[in-house]
Design a protein around this motif. Structure first.
Motif, PDB file in Angstrom:
ATOM      1  N   LEU A 236      -4.326   7.056  11.037  1.00 26.96           N
ATOM      2  CA  LEU A 236      -4.378   5.817  10.260  1.00 26.96           C
ATOM      3  C   LEU A 236      -2.999   5.451   9.728  1.00 26.96           C
ATOM      4  CD1 LEU A 236      -6.199   3.617   8.930  1.00 26.96           C
ATOM      5  CD2 LEU A 236      -6.394   5.153   6.967  1.00 26.96           C
ATOM      6  N   PHE A 237      -2.280   6.432   9.180  1.00 25.85           N
ATOM      7  CA  PHE A 237      -0.967   6.187   8.571  1.00 25.85           C
ATOM      8  C   PHE A 237       0.048   5.728   9.606  1.00 25.85           C
ATOM      9  CE2 PHE A 237       3.235   7.661   7.192  1.00 25.85           C
ATOM     10  CZ  PHE A 237       3.327   7.077   5.947  1.00 25.85           C
ATOM     11  N   PHE A 238       0.209   6.509  10.675  1.00 25.37           N
ATOM     12  CA  PHE A 238       1.210   6.166  11.682  1.00 25.37           C
ATOM     13  C   PHE A 238       0.745   5.006  12.558  1.00 25.37           C
ATOM     14  CE2 PHE A 238       2.588  10.480  10.628  1.00 25.37           C
ATOM     15  CZ  PHE A 238       3.954  10.311  10.567  1.00 25.37           C
ATOM     16  N   GLY A 239      -0.570   4.903  12.793  1.00 29.93           N
ATOM     17  CA  GLY A 239      -1.079   3.802  13.603  1.00 29.93           C
ATOM     18  C   GLY A 239      -0.848   2.448  12.949  1.00 29.93           C
ATOM     19  N   THR A 240      -1.156   2.356  11.651  1.00 28.35           N
ATOM     20  CA  THR A 240      -0.936   1.083  10.954  1.00 28.35           C
ATOM     21  C   THR A 240       0.560   0.790  10.809  1.00 28.35           C
ATOM     22  OG1 THR A 240      -1.141   2.277   8.836  1.00 28.35           O
ATOM     23  CG2 THR A 240      -3.097   1.127   9.659  1.00 28.35           C
ATOM     24  N   GLY A 241       1.369   1.840  10.607  1.00 28.63           N
ATOM     25  CA  GLY A 241       2.814   1.644  10.495  1.00 28.63           C
ATOM     26  C   GLY A 241       3.412   1.079  11.771  1.00 28.63           C
ATOM     27  N   VAL A 242       3.038   1.670  12.907  1.00 24.90           N
ATOM     28  CA  VAL A 242       3.527   1.173  14.198  1.00 24.90           C
ATOM     29  C   VAL A 242       2.962  -0.222  14.474  1.00 24.90           C
ATOM     30  CG1 VAL A 242       3.456   1.563  16.688  1.00 24.90           C
ATOM     31  CG2 VAL A 242       3.858   3.479  15.144  1.00 24.90           C
ATOM     32  N   GLY A 243       1.694  -0.440  14.102  1.00 22.56           N
ATOM     33  CA  GLY A 243       1.088  -1.751  14.310  1.00 22.56           C
ATOM     34  C   GLY A 243       1.792  -2.843  13.521  1.00 22.56           C
ATOM     35  N   VAL A 244       2.142  -2.551  12.275  1.00 24.66           N
ATOM     36  CA  VAL A 244       2.867  -3.522  11.450  1.00 24.66           C
ATOM     37  C   VAL A 244       4.238  -3.827  12.051  1.00 24.66           C
ATOM     38  CG1 VAL A 244       4.007  -3.843   9.220  1.00 24.66           C
ATOM     39  CG2 VAL A 244       1.672  -2.996   9.305  1.00 24.66           C
ATOM     40  N   ARG A 255       4.677 -15.114   7.547  1.00 25.48           N
ATOM     41  CA  ARG A 255       3.408 -14.918   6.836  1.00 25.48           C
ATOM     42  C   ARG A 255       2.489 -13.976   7.615  1.00 25.48           C
ATOM     43  NH1 ARG A 255       2.933 -19.465   4.868  1.00 25.48           N
ATOM     44  NH2 ARG A 255       3.244 -18.951   2.686  1.00 25.48           N
ATOM     45  N   LYS A 256       2.492 -14.067   8.941  1.00 25.27           N
ATOM     46  CA  LYS A 256       1.680 -13.146   9.737  1.00 25.27           C
ATOM     47  C   LYS A 256       2.176 -11.714   9.586  1.00 25.27           C
ATOM     48  CE  LYS A 256       0.103 -16.421  13.274  1.00 25.27           C
ATOM     49  NZ  LYS A 256       0.115 -16.765  14.723  1.00 25.27           N
ATOM     50  N   GLY A 257       3.498 -11.553   9.499  1.00 23.27           N
ATOM     51  CA  GLY A 257       4.050 -10.217   9.266  1.00 23.27           C
ATOM     52  C   GLY A 257       3.672  -9.684   7.907  1.00 23.27           C
ATOM     53  N   ALA A 258       3.623 -10.569   6.906  1.00 22.34           N
ATOM     54  CA  ALA A 258       3.227 -10.147   5.563  1.00 22.34           C
ATOM     55  C   ALA A 258       1.762  -9.741   5.528  1.00 22.34           C
ATOM     56  CB  ALA A 258       3.485 -11.287   4.568  1.00 22.34           C
ATOM     57  N   VAL A 259       0.918 -10.482   6.238  1.00 24.90           N
ATOM     58  CA  VAL A 259      -0.505 -10.136   6.300  1.00 24.90           C
ATOM     59  C   VAL A 259      -0.692  -8.786   6.990  1.00 24.90           C
ATOM     60  CG1 VAL A 259      -2.728 -10.804   7.276  1.00 24.90           C
ATOM     61  CG2 VAL A 259      -1.276 -12.539   6.224  1.00 24.90           C
ATOM     62  N   ALA A 260       0.097  -8.532   8.046  1.00 20.39           N
ATOM     63  CA  ALA A 260       0.010  -7.248   8.743  1.00 20.39           C
ATOM     64  C   ALA A 260       0.436  -6.101   7.827  1.00 20.39           C
ATOM     65  CB  ALA A 260       0.879  -7.276   9.991  1.00 20.39           C
ATOM     66  N   SER A 261       1.392  -6.352   6.934  1.00 23.76           N
ATOM     67  CA  SER A 261       1.861  -5.309   6.016  1.00 23.76           C
ATOM     68  C   SER A 261       0.787  -4.884   5.019  1.00 23.76           C
ATOM     69  CB  SER A 261       3.097  -5.798   5.250  1.00 23.76           C
ATOM     70  OG  SER A 261       4.152  -6.084   6.133  1.00 23.76           O
ATOM     71  N   VAL A 262      -0.196  -5.759   4.790  1.00 25.34           N
ATOM     72  CA  VAL A 262      -1.288  -5.421   3.872  1.00 25.34           C
ATOM     73  C   VAL A 262      -2.031  -4.182   4.376  1.00 25.34           C
ATOM     74  CG1 VAL A 262      -3.502  -6.212   2.944  1.00 25.34           C
ATOM     75  CG2 VAL A 262      -1.554  -7.763   3.006  1.00 25.34           C
ATOM     76  N   MET A 263      -2.220  -4.079   5.684  1.00 27.56           N
ATOM     77  CA  MET A 263      -2.908  -2.922   6.266  1.00 27.56           C
ATOM     78  C   MET A 263      -2.197  -1.627   5.892  1.00 27.56           C
ATOM     79  SD  MET A 263      -5.669  -3.562   7.962  1.00 27.56           S
ATOM     80  CE  MET A 263      -5.771  -2.068   8.917  1.00 27.56           C
ATOM     81  N   TYR A 264      -0.884  -1.674   5.904  1.00 26.80           N
ATOM     82  CA  TYR A 264      -0.095  -0.465   5.683  1.00 26.80           C
ATOM     83  C   TYR A 264       0.001  -0.104   4.208  1.00 26.80           C
ATOM     84  CZ  TYR A 264       3.770   2.792   6.475  1.00 26.80           C
ATOM     85  OH  TYR A 264       4.566   3.907   6.539  1.00 26.80           O
ATOM     86  N   THR A 265       0.187  -1.110   3.367  1.00 30.50           N
ATOM     87  CA  THR A 265       0.474  -0.854   1.955  1.00 30.50           C
ATOM     88  C   THR A 265      -0.757  -0.819   1.062  1.00 30.50           C
ATOM     89  OG1 THR A 265       0.846  -3.230   1.623  1.00 30.50           O
ATOM     90  CG2 THR A 265       2.773  -1.881   2.102  1.00 30.50           C
ATOM     91  N   VAL A 267      -4.538  -1.102   2.541  1.00 28.29           N
ATOM     92  CA  VAL A 267      -5.752  -0.582   3.180  1.00 28.29           C
ATOM     93  C   VAL A 267      -5.670   0.919   3.413  1.00 28.29           C
ATOM     94  CG1 VAL A 267      -7.233  -0.734   5.205  1.00 28.29           C
ATOM     95  CG2 VAL A 267      -6.233  -2.812   4.234  1.00 28.29           C
ATOM     96  N   THR A 268      -4.527   1.411   3.898  1.00 28.61           N
ATOM     97  CA  THR A 268      -4.391   2.846   4.202  1.00 28.61           C
ATOM     98  C   THR A 268      -4.592   3.729   2.976  1.00 28.61           C
ATOM     99  OG1 THR A 268      -2.915   2.363   6.064  1.00 28.61           O
ATOM    100  CG2 THR A 268      -2.865   4.587   5.176  1.00 28.61           C
ATOM    101  N   PRO A 269      -3.934   3.472   1.828  1.00 24.85           N
ATOM    102  CA  PRO A 269      -4.197   4.312   0.654  1.00 24.85           C
ATOM    103  C   PRO A 269      -5.642   4.241   0.177  1.00 24.85           C
ATOM    104  CG  PRO A 269      -2.190   3.039   0.347  1.00 24.85           C
ATOM    105  CD  PRO A 269      -2.860   2.497   1.561  1.00 24.85           C
ATOM    106  N   MET A 270      -6.320   3.110   0.420  1.00 19.80           N
ATOM    107  CA  MET A 270      -7.716   2.977  -0.009  1.00 19.80           C
ATOM    108  C   MET A 270      -8.652   3.818   0.858  1.00 19.80           C
ATOM    109  SD  MET A 270     -10.125  -0.433  -0.147  1.00 19.80           S
ATOM    110  CE  MET A 270     -10.248  -0.462   1.636  1.00 19.80           C
ATOM    111  N   LEU A 271      -8.366   3.912   2.154  1.00 17.58           N
ATOM    112  CA  LEU A 271      -9.269   4.607   3.071  1.00 17.58           C
ATOM    113  C   LEU A 271      -9.112   6.130   3.027  1.00 17.58           C
ATOM    114  CD1 LEU A 271      -9.178   2.318   6.246  1.00 17.58           C
ATOM    115  CD2 LEU A 271     -10.926   2.449   4.473  1.00 17.58           C
ATOM    116  N   ASN A 272      -7.954   6.628   2.603  1.00 21.94           N
ATOM    117  CA  ASN A 272      -7.723   8.075   2.610  1.00 21.94           C
ATOM    118  C   ASN A 272      -8.773   8.868   1.832  1.00 21.94           C
ATOM    119  OD1 ASN A 272      -5.535   7.677   4.232  1.00 21.94           O
ATOM    120  ND2 ASN A 272      -3.993   8.143   2.690  1.00 21.94           N
ATOM    121  N   PRO A 273      -9.101   8.500   0.582  1.00 16.39           N
ATOM    122  CA  PRO A 273     -10.125   9.286  -0.133  1.00 16.39           C
ATOM    123  C   PRO A 273     -11.491   9.226   0.527  1.00 16.39           C
ATOM    124  CG  PRO A 273      -9.538   7.317  -1.384  1.00 16.39           C
ATOM    125  CD  PRO A 273      -8.533   7.460  -0.291  1.00 16.39           C
TER     126      PRO A 273
END
Length: 295
Positions: A236-244, A255-265, A267-273
């Motif tokens: 999840l961490f490296f996949g979203t980073g490479v995807g962004v 703006r599309k790049g900023a929306v993609a950054s949301v996944m990394y900054t 969504v990823t910390p939320m899904l870990n727990p």
């Protein structure tokens, strides 16, 4: 830059990101409380998990609160000092995430490939040392980015094409030549991205080789289940980073790049727990015991 110019979507984004931030903080805090309050979880693996949860709380706290306030006030202004502070903290915690995931892969490698020596190798002194080294390396990366940004000359009152002070976006705002800074930035990305990822790949290569030599199917499943959650978080961490990175490089819309950054900054910390609590029986049992003690 806001994620959208549509005023009807602003309340939706405010509620969405506020909810995601609260879920991230509460979920990671519960894991820290479960690990610290349960003596069965006082092991290196769960020690590093609690460190990862703490880093995830700090990681999302560097970007999401400012974004939520900006959506509510409809103002995306940030001071120069505030921007440098946000950039420094972002660099520290994203690198800490990277380093702790690498250390956790090494911990699983020792546990599965050298089980009889695990307690001797992964002692409390080594765990503390690895955590300290991870923090110092992350601090070094942050300070190097700070030095690059402090040396560039840019216009006042510029728009950053992101919802936070991304170091790469700040370098693009320079009105002087930044070719040498970009070389340093790519070198840092290779060192802090490629080497830890290579270490994780090597660890799992050794882990899988050891698991395949286990004769029983039950033994193989038990061995692999101990690192399944960590492997999911790594992907999840490296996949979203490479995807962004790829989406930002392929898209000409900031703006599309900023929306993609949301996944990394965000969504990823939320899904870990959720990944660790849903896939790990020890964490679920510890959370039940913590719930029973509280209520």
């Amino acid at each position: 830059m806001s994620l959208t110019d549509d005023p009807d979507l602003q309340p939706v984004l405010f509620g969405l990101f506020l909810s995601m931030s609260l879920v991230t903080v509460i979920g990671n805090l519960l894991i820290i409380l479960a690990v610290s309050s349960d003596s069965h979880l006082h092991t290196p693996m769960y020690f590093f998990l609690s460190i990862l949860s703490f880093v995830d709380i700090c990681f999302i706290s560097t970007t999401a609160p400012k974004m939520i306030v900006d959506i509510q006030t409809q103002s995306g202004v940030i001071s120069y000092v505030g921007c440098l502070t946000q950039m420094s903290l972002y660099a520290i915690f994203v690198c800490m995430d990277d380093m702790i995931l690498t250390v956790m892969a090494y911990d699983r490698f020792v546990a599965i490939c050298h089980p009889l020596q695990y307690q001797v190798i992964m002692n409390s002194r080594l765990c503390g040392f690895l955590t300290l080294v991870s923090f110092l390396l992350s601090l070094l990366d942050s300070q190097l980015h700070n030095l690059m940004i402090l040396q560039i000359t840019s216009f006042k009152d510029v728009e950053i094409p992101s919802f936070f002070c991304d170091p790469s976006q700040l370098l693009n705002l320079s009105c002087t030549d930044t070719s040498s800074d970009n070389i340093v930035r790519y070198f840092l990305a290779a060192v802090y991205g490629l080497f830890p990822f290579s270490g994780i790949i090597f660890s799992y290569y050794k882990i899988i080789s050891s698991i395949l030599r286990i004769p029983s199917t039950g033994g193989k499943y038990k061995a692999f289940s101990t690192c399944g959650s960590h492997l999911a978080v790594v992907c999840l961490f490296f996949g979203t980073g490479v995807g962004v990175y790829l989406s930002s490089a392929a898209s000409h819309s900031p703006r599309k790049g900023a929306v993609a950054s949301v996944m990394y900054t965000v969504v990823t910390p939320m899904l870990n727990p959720f990944i660790y609590s849903l896939r790990n029986r020890d964490i679920k049992n510890a959370l039940r015991r913590l719930h029973s003690r509280i209520f």
